[in-house]
Design a protein around this motif. Structure first.
Motif, mmCIF file in Angstrom:
data_model
loop_
_atom_site.group_PDB
_atom_site.id
_atom_site.type_symbol
_atom_site.label_atom_id
_atom_site.label_comp_id
_atom_site.label_asym_id
_atom_site.label_seq_id
_atom_site.Cartn_x
_atom_site.Cartn_y
_atom_site.Cartn_z
ATOM 1 N N ARG A 28 0.838 -1.206 0.000
ATOM 2 C CA ARG A 28 0.000 0.000 0.000
ATOM 3 C C ARG A 28 0.874 1.259 0.000
ATOM 4 N N ALA A 29 2.013 1.201 0.704
ATOM 5 C CA ALA A 29 2.910 2.357 0.763
ATOM 6 C C ALA A 29 3.484 2.666 -0.621
ATOM 7 N N HIS A 30 3.791 1.627 -1.406
ATOM 8 C CA HIS A 30 4.311 1.854 -2.751
ATOM 9 C C HIS A 30 3.250 2.481 -3.651
ATOM 10 N N LEU A 31 2.003 2.046 -3.516
ATOM 11 C CA LEU A 31 0.925 2.635 -4.310
ATOM 12 C C LEU A 31 0.707 4.089 -3.938
ATOM 13 N N ASP A 32 0.735 4.395 -2.640
ATOM 14 C CA ASP A 32 0.550 5.778 -2.204
ATOM 15 C C ASP A 32 1.691 6.661 -2.688
ATOM 16 N N THR A 33 2.906 6.137 -2.667
ATOM 17 C CA THR A 33 4.051 6.902 -3.153
ATOM 18 C C THR A 33 3.930 7.147 -4.654
ATOM 19 N N GLY A 34 3.528 6.139 -5.396
ATOM 20 C CA GLY A 34 3.355 6.307 -6.837
ATOM 21 C C GLY A 34 2.262 7.313 -7.169
ATOM 22 N N THR A 35 1.170 7.253 -6.420
ATOM 23 C CA THR A 35 0.076 8.198 -6.635
ATOM 24 C C THR A 35 0.522 9.616 -6.325
ATOM 25 N N LEU A 36 1.264 9.777 -5.244
ATOM 26 C CA LEU A 36 1.758 11.096 -4.873
ATOM 27 C C LEU A 36 2.741 11.635 -5.911
ATOM 28 N N LEU A 37 3.608 10.773 -6.428
ATOM 29 C CA LEU A 37 4.551 11.195 -7.464
ATOM 30 C C LEU A 37 3.827 11.564 -8.768
ATOM 31 N N LEU A 38 2.803 10.804 -9.118
ATOM 32 C CA LEU A 38 2.017 11.128 -10.311
ATOM 33 C C LEU A 38 1.333 12.483 -10.146
ATOM 34 N N ALA A 39 0.749 12.733 -8.994
ATOM 35 C CA ALA A 39 0.075 14.010 -8.744
ATOM 36 C C ALA A 39 1.071 15.169 -8.781
ATOM 37 N N ALA A 40 2.243 14.974 -8.197
ATOM 38 C CA ALA A 40 3.265 16.027 -8.223
ATOM 39 C C ALA A 40 3.737 16.287 -9.652
ATOM 40 N N GLY A 41 3.921 15.227 -10.421
ATOM 41 C CA GLY A 41 4.336 15.386 -11.807
ATOM 42 C C GLY A 41 3.291 16.116 -12.641
ATOM 43 N N LEU A 42 2.020 15.761 -12.448
ATOM 44 C CA LEU A 42 0.944 16.446 -13.181
ATOM 45 C C LEU A 42 0.857 17.913 -12.796
#
Length: 97
Positions: A9-23
């Motif tokens: 779950r931590a990896h998914l949250d990190t990926g989601t946060l990185l995607l949001a920051a990139g967007l």
């Protein structure tokens, strides 16, 4: 036989946060992706982006603090889908421009 790695779950949250920051950074760099649309299309896209990016940035804080009602809302499947949908719309707009 291929074994798929387990994703925590931590990896998914990190990926989601990185995607949001990139967007977010991409929209600061190329605001014409949304500005070039007519108001009838721009307004729903702004609301979708506000929701998708806002829940992505709020998710780690909400889970750490333990706000249970808000936690259900930001962890809903459609919140994750909204982020990916917003990303696909932006990529599509960038590809067409």
């Amino acid at each position: 036989m291929m074994v798929w790695p387990r994703i925590s779950r931590a990896h998914l949250d990190t990926g989601t946060l990185l995607l949001a920051a990139g967007l977010s950074a991409w929209l600061l760099w190329r605001p014409e992706l949304i500005q070039g649309l007519p108001l009838g299309l721009r307004l729903p896209l702004v609301v979708l982006g506000f929701w998708a990016l806002g829940t992505s940035f709020a998710r780690p804080l909400v889970e750490e603090v333990g706000m249970h009602r808000l936690e259900r809302l930001v962890n809903a499947a459609w919140s994750h889908g909204a982020l990916w949908g917003f990303a696909l719309v932006l990529v599509g707009r960038a590809w067409l421009l």
